[in-house]
Design a protein around this motif. Structure first.
Motif, PDB file in Angstrom:
ATOM      1  N   LYS A 145       2.408  -1.430   0.577  1.00 54.48           N
ATOM      2  CA  LYS A 145       1.963  -0.711  -0.362  1.00 54.48           C
ATOM      3  C   LYS A 145       1.152  -1.638  -1.243  1.00 54.48           C
ATOM      4  O   LYS A 145       0.174  -1.358  -2.086  1.00 54.48           O
ATOM      5  CB  LYS A 145       3.170  -0.231  -1.012  1.00 54.48           C
ATOM      6  N   TRP A 146       1.570  -3.109  -1.491  1.00 52.63           N
ATOM      7  CA  TRP A 146       0.712  -4.048  -2.355  1.00 52.63           C
ATOM      8  C   TRP A 146      -0.599  -4.248  -1.824  1.00 52.63           C
ATOM      9  O   TRP A 146      -1.456  -4.202  -2.588  1.00 52.63           O
ATOM     10  CB  TRP A 146       1.767  -5.048  -2.206  1.00 52.63           C
ATOM     11  N   LEU A 147      -0.854  -4.320  -0.537  1.00 55.19           N
ATOM     12  CA  LEU A 147      -1.931  -4.515   0.117  1.00 55.19           C
ATOM     13  C   LEU A 147      -2.775  -3.459  -0.051  1.00 55.19           C
ATOM     14  O   LEU A 147      -4.180  -3.527  -0.373  1.00 55.19           O
ATOM     15  CB  LEU A 147      -1.713  -4.698   1.516  1.00 55.19           C
ATOM     16  N   LYS A 148      -2.197  -2.184  -0.119  1.00 57.97           N
ATOM     17  CA  LYS A 148      -3.020  -0.923  -0.401  1.00 57.97           C
ATOM     18  C   LYS A 148      -3.729  -1.119  -1.632  1.00 57.97           C
ATOM     19  O   LYS A 148      -5.073  -0.892  -1.930  1.00 57.97           O
ATOM     20  CB  LYS A 148      -2.449   0.331  -0.286  1.00 57.97           C
ATOM     21  N   LYS A 149      -2.718  -1.496  -2.642  1.00 60.84           N
ATOM     22  CA  LYS A 149      -2.922  -1.641  -4.011  1.00 60.84           C
ATOM     23  C   LYS A 149      -4.460  -2.591  -4.109  1.00 60.84           C
ATOM     24  O   LYS A 149      -5.234  -2.406  -4.985  1.00 60.84           O
ATOM     25  CB  LYS A 149      -2.031  -1.916  -4.737  1.00 60.84           C
ATOM     26  N   MET A 150      -4.070  -3.678  -3.652  1.00 64.68           N
ATOM     27  CA  MET A 150      -5.116  -4.904  -3.595  1.00 64.68           C
ATOM     28  C   MET A 150      -6.601  -4.518  -2.875  1.00 64.68           C
ATOM     29  O   MET A 150      -7.489  -4.688  -3.508  1.00 64.68           O
ATOM     30  CB  MET A 150      -4.653  -6.224  -2.888  1.00 64.68           C
TER      31      MET A 150
END
Length: 627
Positions: A461-466
Motif C-alpha cells: 500500500k505504501w509503495l503504491k502511494k510512493m
C-alpha cells in the motif's frame, strides 16, 4: 508414635501391642509416597560439591547458575521424555548429570545407565566425579557402598542402591551397552561417540533401546558440539524445542539471548538488540532470565542451548582474549584448530568449513572520520530499508565512480507498522537532504525496501502511494541460488500491481565480499565512518560480514551456499547493503555527468519528476529505471 497415657490405655483396650504399633508406623513411613520434589530442589537440599572437582566446594546452590534450574526440572516433567543440552564448556553441564544421578539414587530409585565416549572415560567419571559426590553428599553416602568395601557388591562401573542400580558404560563397548533394562539413560559428550559400538550400531540408539520397557523413561543427552552436519548433539537439538536462555535488557526490558555478535570489545559490553544500549556483563547477569523456545509445542523433547557468555564462572574479558588468541593463530599461521575449538567450547556451536570472507577487525580499523554528511567523491545516494516487526532499519549509501561506496547513515525508526503514520515517518526520513562540506546537498536518488516479513500488505500500500508521488522507491524480494544476477527481473505480480524487483541475493553477497576485500581506495572500495552518530559500530560491521560462502558436496557435486557465521550475529546490515546496492544498479548512473553536477553544486534530484510514459528514460540519472 504413642506417647501419652490416654493413647497407651486406648491401645491396651484395643488389644494392640505397643511394639506392633511402632512397627506399623515404620511400615507406613516406608511405603508412603515421598513429598513432591524436583531435581533442582533435591540438589539445593542435599547435594554437596567436592573439593577435588569444584572450585566452590560445599552446598549446591542452583541460583548460582540459574539457567540450570529449568533444565534440571525438565527431567521431572511427565510430558517430557528427552532432555537435550547443546552447550559450551564452563556452564556446569557435568553437574547437571550428577544432580540427576543423585536425585534418582536418593529420591526416586531407578535403574540408571551413564554412557561416556569410552570405557576408560566411564571409569574416570566414576572415580573422579561420581565417587566424590557419593562420599560428600550425606543423603547418598549411606545408600551406595564404596566399591572397596567388603561384600559391597559394587564395582567402579556398576553400583547398587536400594531400589535400583547405576551402570557406567562406554559408547565404544557393545558389551557395556547390552543386557540390563534401564529407566534413566544419561549420555554425556555424545559428539565424541563412535559411529558404531563395535558392529552393533549407533551407541545412542542402543542406549535408548534399553529404556523401551519403562513408560516413565528419561533420556538425557549432553555434549559440546563439533562439526556442522556431523554433530549428533546439534541434530538432537534441532529436533527438540530449541530453547535459548534469554535475559531482559536492563534499559528496555525486552528478552534476548547472549550473542557474541553483539559483544563490544572496546568497552566489554553487550549491545541490546532492541534499544541499542551498551550494557556491562554485571548488569546483564543480574537480570532474571528465562528460556524461550523456538518450538514450544515440542514438549516431549526439550532441547537447550547455552554458551559461555551466560556462565558465572567465565568473564567476558577472558572470552574476548581467548577469541583474539584464536584469531591471531588463524591469521598468522593459517591454523584453524584454535578457532574451531573456541567456536565449539565457548559459543557451544558447530564449526563449519567456510570460504573466504572479509575480516571484521580490518574493516573496523579502517573507519574514517567524515567532516560532512557526504564525503567528497560520492555523487549519488541510495537507500536500503529492511522491515522488522517493530521498526524499519535503514542504510543510506553514497556512491562514486567505479562503485566506490561510502556508508552515510545506518538508522532505525521504531513504531507500530500497522499504523499509517509509522510509514509516513519512513517517507519523511527518505526525503531528507544530506550535505557536502561545501554546503551543496543531495537527496536520496533511489530506495529499495524489502517486501517480505509480516507487513507485506502495508508495504505494498505504501509503495503504491510512493508510485503516485513519482518517487523512486521500489519493493524488492530476495531469491537465493547461484547464477541469479543481483537485478533478476521486475515483477508486478502482487495484489496492488506495485513494482517489485526480484534480487539474486547470493550475487549481491558475492559483489559485497569482493568489495569489502578491496584494500586500496578507488573503484569498489568501501568507506565507513567512525563518527559515533552514524551507526557504523562493531555490531554493524559484524552484521555486514555476518555470512560466508561455503562449499558443500551434494550428490558428489560442489554446491555453494551462503551461511551465517557462528555467534548469533544478525545479518540486517548485510541485507541493507544488498538493497542499497540494488538501488544503484537500478539507476545505472552516468558517473561523469553526475560528477560535473555535484562539482557545480547542482542538486539534480530537486528537478520536477518526469511524466510516466511507460518507456525507459535516458537521462544521466535515470538510465535503466523503468518508470
Amino acid at each position: 508414635m504413642i506417647k501419652s497415657e490416654p493413647d497407651r490405655k486406648r491401645s491396651k483396650d484395643l488389644g494392640i501391642d505397643l511394639k506392633t504399633i511402632k512397627l506399623f508406623e515404620k511400615i507406613a513411613k516406608a511405603v508412603a509416597p515421598p513429598p513432591i520434589m524436583t531435581v533442582s530442589q533435591w540438589a539445593d537440599a542435599e547435594r554437596r560439591l567436592s573439593a577435588e572437582s569444584s572450585a566452590e566446594a560445599g552446598r549446591w546452590n542452583t541460583d548460582r547458575a540459574p539457567y540450570q534450574r529449568e533444565i534440571l526440572d525438565a527431567v521431572n516433567n511427565p510430558e517430557c521424555e528427552e532432555v537435550v543440552i547443546m552447550s559450551s564448556a564452563q556452564v556446569g553441564k557435568t553437574e547437571l548429570i550428577l544432580n540427576t544421578i543423585g536425585y534418582y539414587i536418593d529420591y526416586d530409585p531407578a535403574p540408571i545407565l551413564v554412557v561416556n565416549p569410552t570405557i576408560e572415560m566411564a571409569q574416570t567419571f566414576s572415580k573422579d566425579r561420581l565417587a566424590p559426590m557419593i562420599r560428600d553428599t550425606p543423603a547418598l553416602r549411606g545408600k551406595v557402598r564404596d566399591a572397596k568395601s567388603k561384600n559391597s557388591g559394587n564395582t567402579i562401573l556398576h553400583k547398587q542402591f536400594p531400589g535400583g542400580h547405576i551402570t557406567m558404560a562406554g559408547a565404544n563397548s557393545p558389551a557395556s551397552l547390552a543386557s540390563r533394562p534401564i529407566r534413566i539413560a544419561l549420555m554425556d559428550e555424545i559428539d565424541r561417540y563412535p559411529a558404531s559400538a563395535g558392529t552393533e550400531g549407533n551407541p545412542i540408539k542402543l542406549a535408548e533401546k534399553r529404556t523401551t520397557t519403562f513408560w516413565n523413561r528419561k533420556k538425557i543427552k549432553v555434549s559440546t558440539p563439533t562439526i556442522k552436519g556431523q554433530s549428533q548433539i546439534e541434530a538432537e537439538f534441532l529436533t527438540g524445542s530449541q530453547e535459548e536462555w534469554c535475559v531482559p535488557c536492563p534499559c528496555c526490558g525486552k528478552y534476548q539471548p547472549y550473542e557474541w555478535g553483539r559483544i563490544h570489545f572496546s568497552d566489554v559490553t553487550m549491545e541490546c538488540k532492541f534499544c541499542g544500549e551498551h550494557i556491562s556483563e554485571v548488569d546483564w547477569k543480574q537480570q532474571k532470565g528465562k528460556y524461550i523456545a523456538k518450538f514450544p509445542d515440542r514438549k516431549r523433547k526439550r532441547s537447550f542451548h547455552l554458551n559461555e557468555l551466560a556462565s558465572p564462572w567465565k568473564h567476558w574479558e577472558e572470552i574476548i582474549r581467548e577469541f583474539r588468541e584464536a584469531q591471531k593463530e588463524l591469521k598468522e599461521n593459517g591454523d584453524i584448530n584454535k578457532m574451531k575449538t573456541w567456536i565449539n567450547t565457548t559459543l557451544g556451536e558447530t564449526w563449519e568449513e567456510r570460504g573466504k570472507s572479509a575480516d571484521d577487525d580490518s574493516i573496523i580499523g579502517r573507519r574514517e572520520r567524515y567532516e560532512a554528511d557526504i564525503p567528497d567523491g560520492a555523487v549519488v545516494l541510495t537507500a536500503g530499508v529492511d522491515v522488522q516487526d517493530d521498526r524499519f532499519e535503514i542504510e543510506i549509501t553514497g556512491w562514486g565512480r567505479g562503485y566506490e561506496s561510502w556508508g552515510i547513515k545506518y538508522d532505525k525508526i521504531f513504531g507500530d507498522l500497522e499504523k499509517e503514520e509509522t510509514w509516513d515517518l519512513l517517507e519523511n526520513y527518505l526525503d531528507k537532504e544530506f550535505y557536502f562540506a561545501s554546503g551543496s546537498s543531495l537527496l536520496i536518488a533511489c530506495t529499495c525496501i524489502d517486501t517480505g516479513g509480516h507487513f507485506t500488505t502495508q508495504c505494498y500500500k505504501w509503495l503504491k502511494k510512493m508510485e503516485r508521488k513519482s518517487k523512486r522507491i521500489y519493493g524488492v524480494k530476495g531469491m537465493g541460488g547461484p547464477g541469479i544476477p543481483l537485478i533478476h527481473k521486475l515483477s508486478t505480480n502482487n495484489q496492488l500491481k506495485v513494482k517489485v524487483f526480484i534480487l539474486g541475493v547470493d550475487s549481491g553477497k558475492e559483489i559485497l565480499m569482493t568489495r569489502l576485500n578491496t584494500v586500496d581506495e578507488g573503484p569498489g572500495y568501501c568507506h565507513f565512518p567512525i563518527n559515533a552518530d552514524r551507526g557504523y559500530n562493531e555490531t554493524y560491521i559484524k552484521g555486514l560480514n555476518s555470512e560466508q560462502r561455503v562449499v558443500h558436496i551434494k550428490d558428489g557435486r560442489p554446491v555453494i551456499k551462503w551461511v551465517k557465521k557462528a555467534g548469533g550475529i544478525r545479518n540486517e546490515p548485510l541485507d541493507l547493503r544488498n538493497y542499497s546496492t540494488a538501488a544503484v544498479e537500478i539507476l545505472r548512473p552516468d558517473w561523469e555527468v553526475l560528477e560535473s553536477k555535484v562539482k557545480a553544486g547542482i542538486n539534480y534530484m530537486k528537478r520536477q519528476p518526469a511524466k510516466k510514459t511507460g518507456k525507459r528514460k535516458t537521462g544521466a540519472l535515470n538510465r535503466g529505471v523503468q518508470l
